[in-house]
Motif scaffolding. Structure first.
Motif, short mmCIF file in Angstrom:
data_model
loop_
_atom_site.label_atom_id
_atom_site.label_comp_id
_atom_site.label_asym_id
_atom_site.label_seq_id
_atom_site.Cartn_x
_atom_site.Cartn_y
_atom_site.Cartn_z
N GLU A 334 64.82 43.51 29.10
CA GLU A 334 65.18 42.23 29.70
C GLU A 334 63.97 41.64 30.44
N PRO A 335 63.93 40.31 30.59
CA PRO A 335 62.78 39.66 31.23
C PRO A 335 62.85 39.76 32.75
N ASN A 336 62.54 40.92 33.28
CA ASN A 336 62.60 41.14 34.72
C ASN A 336 61.33 40.62 35.40
N GLN A 337 61.49 39.63 36.27
CA GLN A 337 60.33 38.99 36.88
C GLN A 337 59.80 39.73 38.09
N VAL A 338 60.48 40.80 38.50
CA VAL A 338 59.95 41.64 39.57
C VAL A 338 58.63 42.25 39.12
N ASP A 339 58.42 42.34 37.82
CA ASP A 339 57.17 42.88 37.28
C ASP A 339 56.00 41.93 37.52
N LYS A 340 56.29 40.65 37.81
CA LYS A 340 55.23 39.66 37.99
C LYS A 340 55.00 39.30 39.45
N SER A 341 55.97 39.54 40.28
CA SER A 341 55.96 39.02 41.65
C SER A 341 55.54 40.07 42.67
N LEU A 342 54.99 39.61 43.79
CA LEU A 342 54.73 40.50 44.92
C LEU A 342 56.01 40.72 45.72
N GLN A 343 57.01 39.88 45.49
CA GLN A 343 58.30 40.00 46.17
C GLN A 343 59.28 40.76 45.29
N THR A 344 60.33 41.26 45.91
CA THR A 344 61.44 41.83 45.13
C THR A 344 62.56 40.78 45.15
N THR A 345 63.43 40.83 46.14
CA THR A 345 64.43 39.78 46.25
C THR A 345 63.74 38.43 46.36
N ARG A 346 64.17 37.48 45.55
CA ARG A 346 63.48 36.19 45.53
C ARG A 346 64.48 35.09 45.20
N ARG A 347 64.45 34.00 45.99
CA ARG A 347 65.37 32.89 45.80
C ARG A 347 65.09 32.17 44.48
N PHE A 348 66.08 31.49 43.98
CA PHE A 348 65.96 30.71 42.75
C PHE A 348 65.41 29.33 43.10
N ASP A 349 64.23 29.31 43.72
CA ASP A 349 63.65 28.05 44.17
C ASP A 349 63.28 27.12 43.02
N ALA A 350 63.10 27.68 41.84
CA ALA A 350 62.77 26.85 40.68
C ALA A 350 63.87 25.83 40.38
N LEU A 351 65.10 26.12 40.79
CA LEU A 351 66.21 25.21 40.50
C LEU A 351 65.99 23.83 41.11
N LYS A 352 65.36 23.79 42.29
CA LYS A 352 65.14 22.50 42.96
C LYS A 352 64.23 21.60 42.14
N LEU A 353 63.12 22.17 41.67
CA LEU A 353 62.20 21.37 40.86
C LEU A 353 62.82 21.03 39.51
N TRP A 354 63.58 21.96 38.95
CA TRP A 354 64.26 21.71 37.67
C TRP A 354 65.16 20.47 37.78
N VAL A 355 65.99 20.44 38.83
CA VAL A 355 66.92 19.32 39.00
C VAL A 355 66.15 18.02 39.28
N SER A 356 65.07 18.11 40.04
CA SER A 356 64.27 16.91 40.33
C SER A 356 63.65 16.34 39.05
N LEU A 357 63.13 17.22 38.21
CA LEU A 357 62.53 16.76 36.95
C LEU A 357 63.57 16.12 36.05
N ARG A 358 64.76 16.70 36.01
CA ARG A 358 65.82 16.14 35.16
C ARG A 358 66.34 14.83 35.74
N ALA A 359 66.38 14.72 37.08
CA ALA A 359 66.95 13.53 37.71
C ALA A 359 65.99 12.35 37.71
N ILE A 360 64.73 12.59 38.05
CA ILE A 360 63.80 11.47 38.20
C ILE A 360 62.58 11.55 37.29
N GLY A 361 62.31 12.72 36.74
CA GLY A 361 61.22 12.86 35.78
C GLY A 361 59.86 13.06 36.41
N PRO A 362 58.95 13.76 35.72
CA PRO A 362 57.62 14.03 36.26
C PRO A 362 56.78 12.78 36.46
#
Length: 486
Positions: A334-362
């Motif tokens: 499975e694509p476990n991103q703990v292998d890439k990060s210095l953090q373990t538990t990590r918020r889904f902060d990408a969701l904010k930018l995802w919604v912004s891009l879909r709502a108003i565009g880059p």
């Protein structure tokens, strides 16, 4: 009744969120200045008066208390008189997304805790890497530019260690990083945390306005190599914190390629240029970096925190991988991103930018960043044309550096006014500006990151600066007279 967000508390959730959003909206609508102006002593008394060890008062009462304690005295970045630091008003779609990710409480360290969240973040990293020009790049979201820079230099350190046939302790003692005096403080802090020598950060000369000189970099790398030191990384800056200038990345990349040195570009501030239709060229050459820091919570108008480290070669991220049976078992595909990060538990902060891009565009986000850069250029002209001000250089982004220059004031008197003016405005809460030091002398700094702020809004701030300086000068004159009489 349960106090947790569960299927049995849905109605309670609706009521509490409605109450919260109503109070926050009211504060946004009614806020007349960027800060309340309450003294630190008064705020400390308010905080100390809250009984955090007693029985709970209930959700509704707790939110009412937060309204009166925090919201009444918060610093409001959306207010046009806020012009201090790299804080931005946030895109509304991102605020909505923040409420979603907080309620669901996803952790994107492993796939089995996030499923589609992991896939969405990976897709967004792919898109962001594409903006940089990393055709097959990778990366991971982080808590901010400081963590992104440290992560990048950690990867550079590990890559350098792998090239040396000597004990790690000896290798670390010889490694050096090249940056300018205008580079972010996290470069020096990262060198400390990464176990490098006290003099590991070598300061490269700039052009007098804060931009690294490629010829000076070339000479510095050659000199360090001749001394037996190991060039580990070069940090170029895509938007310095104070001056808002951009290093000549393409020419720096040529030097790094010639010497075989890792190039990291700290574009925490200037990353909004990646989606600008008018100024993308200012980051020309960024695609030749080995790693790049981007802070979406600056020039993409996202809520804190929303930053990422992007790398050109996905394999570079493997240097920080660590196996733990309960998180990333060896047989797991499975694509476990703990292998890439210095953090373990990590918020889904990408969701904010995802919604912004879909709502108003880059493209719209790029236009918003262009707007604040245009405003800074206009404000620079206003300051430069005013005999009572001294403009300190020109920004390529959205900062304005200046000093107050009253008639007959000596340089020392001008310098003394800087801290006083900032303090007077801060204590009144009417306007917030920052203070910094350029070439050994203090100056005031405006950081403009609100696309709705107008030139007239900033003229009003400048008028308050003049008033504060005049008041302080009058007080000094009176004190001198009293001293003379005595």
């Amino acid at each position: 009744m349960s106090e947790l967000l569960t299927s049995s508390t849905v109605d309670q959730y609706r009521s509490l969120i409605a109450q919260t959003s109503s109070r926050v909206a009211a504060r946004f609508a009614e806020t007349a200045k960027p800060a309340s102006g309450a003294s630190r002593a008064d705020l400390q008394r308010l905080v100390d008066a809250v009984d955090l060890a007693g029985s709970g008062v209930g959700g509704s009462s707790a939110i009412e208390e937060i309204d009166e304690l925090f919201l009444a005295h918060a610093v409001w970045f959306h207010h046009p008189a806020y012009a201090a630091h790299l804080n931005c008003p946030v895109a509304l779609p991102a605020v909505a997304a923040e409420s979603v990710l907080a309620a669901v409480n996803t952790s994107v360290d492993t796939y089995d805790q996030s499923t589609v969240g992991t896939l969405m973040e990976r897709r967004l990293i792919e898109v962001a890497a594409g903006w940089v020009g990393f055709a097959a790049g990778d990366g991971v979201f982080t808590s901010g530019g400081t963590q992104s820079n440290m992560h990048a230099l950690f990867l550079a350190r590990e890559a350098a260690v792998a090239q040396l046939d000597e004990p790690r302790s000896i290798a670390l003692s010889r490694m050096v990083v090249f940056a300018t005096a205008s580079s972010h403080f996290s470069v020096g802090k990262s060198a400390l945390l990464l176990g490098l020598a006290d003099d590991a950060v070598i300061e490269v000369a700039d052009d007098g306005d804060g931009r690294m000189l490629p010829t000076a970099l070339d000479a510095a790398i050659a000199a360090a190599t001749a001394e037996g030191r190991v060039p580990m990384a070069v940090v170029a800056t895509g938007g310095t914190t104070d001056r808002g200038v951009i290093d000549p990345i393409a020419r720096i990349a040529e030097v790094c390629d010639a010497h075989g040195v890792w190039l990291h570009v700290d574009a925490a501030y200037g990353c909004g240029l990646l989606v600008s239709q008018r100024r993308r060229h200012l980051l020309t050459g960024i695609d030749r970096a080995r790693s790049v820091t981007v802070d979406f919570h600056k020039s993409f108008f996202q809520p804190v925190s929303s930053s990422a480290l992007l790398v050109r070669e996905p394999r570079d991220l493997a240097a920080g991988a660590w196996h733990a049976d309960y998180l990333n078992p060896l047989e797991n595909d499975e694509p476990n991103q703990v292998d890439k990060s210095l953090q373990t538990t990590r918020r889904f902060d990408a969701l904010k930018l995802w919604v912004s891009l879909r709502a108003i565009g880059p493209d719209r986000i790029g236009e918003m960043f262009d707007t604040v850069i245009d405003l800074a250029a206009e404000v620079g002209d206003v300051v430069d044309d005013d005999p009572e001000f001294e403009l300190i250089g020109r920004s390529q982004l959205s900062t304005v550096l200046f000093r107050v220059r009253p008639d007959g004031a000596s340089p020392a008197e001008q310098d003394a006014l800087v801290a006083g003016v900032r303090r007077v405005l801060f204590e009144s809460g009417r306007a917030l500006v920052a203070k910094t030091v350029i070439d050994g002398r203090p100056c005031l700094k405006l950081t403009l990151l609100n696309p709705e702020t107008t030139l007239d809004d900033v003229r009003a701030i400048l008028a308050m600066v003049k008033d504060a300086a005049s008041t302080l000068a009058s007080i000094d004159d009176e004190l001198e007279l009293v001293g003379a009489d005595a």
